[in-house]
Design a protein around this motif. Structure first.
Motif, PDB file in Angstrom:
ATOM      1  N   SER A 127      49.996  23.009  56.244  1.00  0.00           N
ATOM      2  CA  SER A 127      49.076  21.877  56.382  1.00  0.00           C
ATOM      3  C   SER A 127      48.413  21.814  57.754  1.00  0.00           C
ATOM      4  O   SER A 127      47.285  21.354  57.880  1.00  0.00           O
ATOM      5  N   GLN A 128      49.079  22.288  58.810  1.00  0.00           N
ATOM      6  CA  GLN A 128      48.511  22.217  60.167  1.00  0.00           C
ATOM      7  C   GLN A 128      47.676  23.452  60.526  1.00  0.00           C
ATOM      8  O   GLN A 128      47.086  23.520  61.598  1.00  0.00           O
ATOM      9  N   SER A 129      47.659  24.452  59.629  1.00  0.00           N
ATOM     10  CA  SER A 129      46.985  25.716  59.955  1.00  0.00           C
ATOM     11  C   SER A 129      45.476  25.611  59.748  1.00  0.00           C
ATOM     12  O   SER A 129      45.004  24.892  58.869  1.00  0.00           O
ATOM     13  N   HIS A 130      44.725  26.397  60.547  1.00  0.00           N
ATOM     14  CA  HIS A 130      43.279  26.491  60.315  1.00  0.00           C
ATOM     15  C   HIS A 130      42.969  27.541  59.250  1.00  0.00           C
ATOM     16  O   HIS A 130      41.878  27.579  58.714  1.00  0.00           O
ATOM     17  N   LEU A 131      43.942  28.414  58.969  1.00  0.00           N
ATOM     18  CA  LEU A 131      43.683  29.527  58.048  1.00  0.00           C
ATOM     19  C   LEU A 131      43.998  29.136  56.599  1.00  0.00           C
ATOM     20  O   LEU A 131      43.127  29.187  55.734  1.00  0.00           O
ATOM     21  N   LYS A 132      45.243  28.814  56.326  1.00  0.00           N
ATOM     22  CA  LYS A 132      45.677  28.367  54.975  1.00  0.00           C
ATOM     23  C   LYS A 132      45.219  29.339  53.894  1.00  0.00           C
ATOM     24  O   LYS A 132      44.434  28.976  53.007  1.00  0.00           O
ATOM     25  N   HIS A 133      45.680  30.574  53.982  1.00  0.00           N
ATOM     26  CA  HIS A 133      45.233  31.594  53.020  1.00  0.00           C
ATOM     27  C   HIS A 133      46.426  32.107  52.215  1.00  0.00           C
ATOM     28  O   HIS A 133      47.414  32.570  52.788  1.00  0.00           O
ATOM     29  N   VAL A 134      46.311  32.039  50.892  1.00  0.00           N
ATOM     30  CA  VAL A 134      47.304  32.643  49.993  1.00  0.00           C
ATOM     31  C   VAL A 134      46.688  33.906  49.412  1.00  0.00           C
ATOM     32  O   VAL A 134      45.599  33.855  48.833  1.00  0.00           O
ATOM     33  N   VAL A 135      47.380  35.033  49.611  1.00  0.00           N
ATOM     34  CA  VAL A 135      46.908  36.320  49.072  1.00  0.00           C
ATOM     35  C   VAL A 135      47.932  36.805  48.047  1.00  0.00           C
ATOM     36  O   VAL A 135      49.094  37.066  48.386  1.00  0.00           O
ATOM     37  N   ASN A 136      47.498  36.875  46.811  1.00  0.00           N
ATOM     38  CA  ASN A 136      48.371  37.360  45.750  1.00  0.00           C
ATOM     39  C   ASN A 136      48.047  38.823  45.473  1.00  0.00           C
ATOM     40  O   ASN A 136      46.879  39.169  45.244  1.00  0.00           O
ATOM     41  N   VAL A 137      49.074  39.660  45.502  1.00  0.00           N
ATOM     42  CA  VAL A 137      48.842  41.089  45.265  1.00  0.00           C
ATOM     43  C   VAL A 137      48.990  41.356  43.768  1.00  0.00           C
ATOM     44  O   VAL A 137      50.089  41.292  43.216  1.00  0.00           O
ATOM     45  N   THR A 138      47.841  41.599  43.136  1.00  0.00           N
ATOM     46  CA  THR A 138      47.892  41.948  41.718  1.00  0.00           C
ATOM     47  C   THR A 138      47.585  43.445  41.608  1.00  0.00           C
ATOM     48  O   THR A 138      47.890  44.195  42.536  1.00  0.00           O
ATOM     49  N   SER A 139      47.015  43.860  40.515  1.00  0.00           N
ATOM     50  CA  SER A 139      46.878  45.297  40.284  1.00  0.00           C
ATOM     51  C   SER A 139      45.650  45.564  39.423  1.00  0.00           C
ATOM     52  O   SER A 139      45.279  44.730  38.588  1.00  0.00           O
ATOM     53  N   MET A 140      45.066  46.752  39.602  1.00  0.00           N
ATOM     54  CA  MET A 140      43.999  47.156  38.677  1.00  0.00           C
ATOM     55  C   MET A 140      44.526  47.185  37.244  1.00  0.00           C
ATOM     56  O   MET A 140      43.758  47.015  36.293  1.00  0.00           O
ATOM     57  N   ALA A 141      45.853  47.371  37.116  1.00  0.00           N
ATOM     58  CA  ALA A 141      46.461  47.365  35.774  1.00  0.00           C
ATOM     59  C   ALA A 141      46.287  46.005  35.091  1.00  0.00           C
ATOM     60  O   ALA A 141      46.295  45.926  33.858  1.00  0.00           O
ATOM     61  N   GLY A 142      46.144  44.954  35.896  1.00  0.00           N
ATOM     62  CA  GLY A 142      45.982  43.617  35.330  1.00  0.00           C
ATOM     63  C   GLY A 142      44.581  43.071  35.535  1.00  0.00           C
ATOM     64  O   GLY A 142      44.361  41.861  35.431  1.00  0.00           O
ATOM     65  N   PHE A 143      43.648  43.948  35.855  1.00  0.00           N
ATOM     66  CA  PHE A 143      42.264  43.540  36.116  1.00  0.00           C
ATOM     67  C   PHE A 143      41.457  43.771  34.850  1.00  0.00           C
ATOM     68  O   PHE A 143      41.390  44.912  34.357  1.00  0.00           O
ATOM     69  N   GLN A 144      40.840  42.713  34.367  1.00  0.00           N
ATOM     70  CA  GLN A 144      40.158  42.807  33.075  1.00  0.00           C
ATOM     71  C   GLN A 144      39.065  43.862  33.091  1.00  0.00           C
ATOM     72  O   GLN A 144      38.266  43.926  34.032  1.00  0.00           O
ATOM     73  N   GLY A 145      39.062  44.698  32.062  1.00  0.00           N
ATOM     74  CA  GLY A 145      37.992  45.688  31.922  1.00  0.00           C
ATOM     75  C   GLY A 145      38.274  47.026  32.578  1.00  0.00           C
ATOM     76  O   GLY A 145      37.508  47.964  32.404  1.00  0.00           O
ATOM     77  N   SER A 146      39.361  47.124  33.355  1.00  0.00           N
ATOM     78  CA  SER A 146      39.655  48.428  33.982  1.00  0.00           C
ATOM     79  C   SER A 146      40.417  49.297  32.981  1.00  0.00           C
ATOM     80  O   SER A 146      40.953  48.801  31.987  1.00  0.00           O
ATOM     81  N   ASN A 147      40.500  50.592  33.275  1.00  0.00           N
ATOM     82  CA  ASN A 147      41.305  51.489  32.435  1.00  0.00           C
ATOM     83  C   ASN A 147      42.742  51.008  32.397  1.00  0.00           C
ATOM     84  O   ASN A 147      43.267  50.566  33.411  1.00  0.00           O
ATOM     85  N   LYS A 148      43.357  51.122  31.248  1.00  0.00           N
ATOM     86  CA  LYS A 148      44.773  50.727  31.142  1.00  0.00           C
ATOM     87  C   LYS A 148      45.627  51.965  30.882  1.00  0.00           C
ATOM     88  O   LYS A 148      45.138  52.981  30.388  1.00  0.00           O
TER      89      LYS A 148
END
Ligand SMILES: NC(=O)c1ccc[n+]([C@@H]2O[C@H](COP(=O)([O-])OP(=O)(O)OC[C@H]3O[C@@H](n4cnc5c(N)ncnc54)[C@H](OP(=O)(O)O)[C@@H]3O)[C@@H](O)[C@H]2O)c1
Length: 236
Positions: A127-148
């Motif tokens: 709450s006190q940060s100027h950044l406040k960034h959440v980065v979720n590491v997903t995968s091309m495997a779960g990216f719609q439209g990519s090769n599976k």
């Protein structure tokens, strides 16, 4: 900056820990393997010449203890967090019909429920940060439209779910100025990749991917919110 980073005992997470501390940032590092985690922490701190890395050896699937454990550890180490990187992941490669339900649940737990729970736990500390960034590491495997690829059905679905959660939370948390993004990364030469695809050689190594992810964590919130960004030279 203070970054809470999961999955830091090896692979991309270990490289990220090194990269952040080399630039003078503080990291709270989580994974189950205490011995390997301590080696990463010691290496980071020795190189930095000061205590920038702290270890939280913990099995993130222990959801009942997660809240208490993390709140007390964050308070004891830094008291605040600027960014959370949900990097820990689990991949079990098996044909769909051969996946035990427990394996499927474990993948969803590590790849989806744990990141969701950690975001909830970390929000008050941001709450006190100027950044406040959440980065979720997903995968091309779960990216719609990519090769599976065969054998990644539950893994891909759990990463896709984390991507959708990213989009939902960016909207829900915008009043609090929290930015939530997902990096749908492609192949990186780590133990996870080697175990799942022993014959395959990825075009990037962990330090190369970590260099981009560090930049994105620190700067990307100024350009992106609620985005699932493909970061890929090649898939799987
Ligand atoms: N490598 C690739 O090609 C690739 C491609 C797309 C996406 N990704 C994603 O990128 C992230 C990092 O992957 P990686 O290749 O570096 O994987 P990795 O080498 O297998 O590392 C995974 C990390 O997660 C930790 N972890 C796993 N289960 C945990 C649990 N229950 N509690 C706490 N920590 C746990 C592991 O530590 P412990 O064993 O010590 O717990 C390890 O530090 C993952 O989310 C993965 O799905 C990777």
């Amino acid at each position: 900056m203070v970054i809470l980073l999961t999955g830091a005992s090896r692979g991309i997470g270990a490289a990220l820990a090194q990269s952040f501390t080399e630039s003078g940032h503080r990291v709270l590092l989580v994974s189950r393997n205490r011995t390997e985690l301590e080696k990463i922490v010691d290496g980071c701190n020795r190189k930095a010449g000061e205590i920038l890395a702290h270890s939280i050896p913990f099995d993130l699937t222990d959801l009942t203890d997660l809240e208490n454990e993390f709140e007390s550890r964050i308070r004891a180490c830094t008291g605040t967090i600027d960014a959370l990187i949900n990097n820990a992941g689990q991949l079990i490669r098996k044909a769909f019909s051969q996946v035990e339900i427990q394996d499927a649940r474990n993948m969803f737990e590590v790849n989806f429920f744990v990141p969701a729970q950690l975001i909830r736990i970390c929000l008050p500390f941001m709450s006190q940060s100027h950044l406040k960034h959440v980065v979720n590491v997903t995968s091309m495997a779960g990216f719609q439209g990519s090769n599976k690829f065969s054998g990644l059905s539950y893994y891909s679905a759990s990463k896709a779910a984390l991507g959708t959660l990213t989009e939902c939370l960016a909207e829900e948390l915008k009043e609090e100025s929290v930015k939530v993004n997902a990096l749908a990364i492609g192949a990186v030469q780590t133990e996870m990749l080697a175990e799942a695809f022993p014959e395959y050689k990825a075009p990037l190594d962990p330090p190369q991917m970590a260099q981009f992810m560090k930049w994105f964590t620190l700067e990307g919130a100024g350009y992106f919110n609620g985005k699932i960004l493909p970061v890929s030279l090649a898939t799987p």
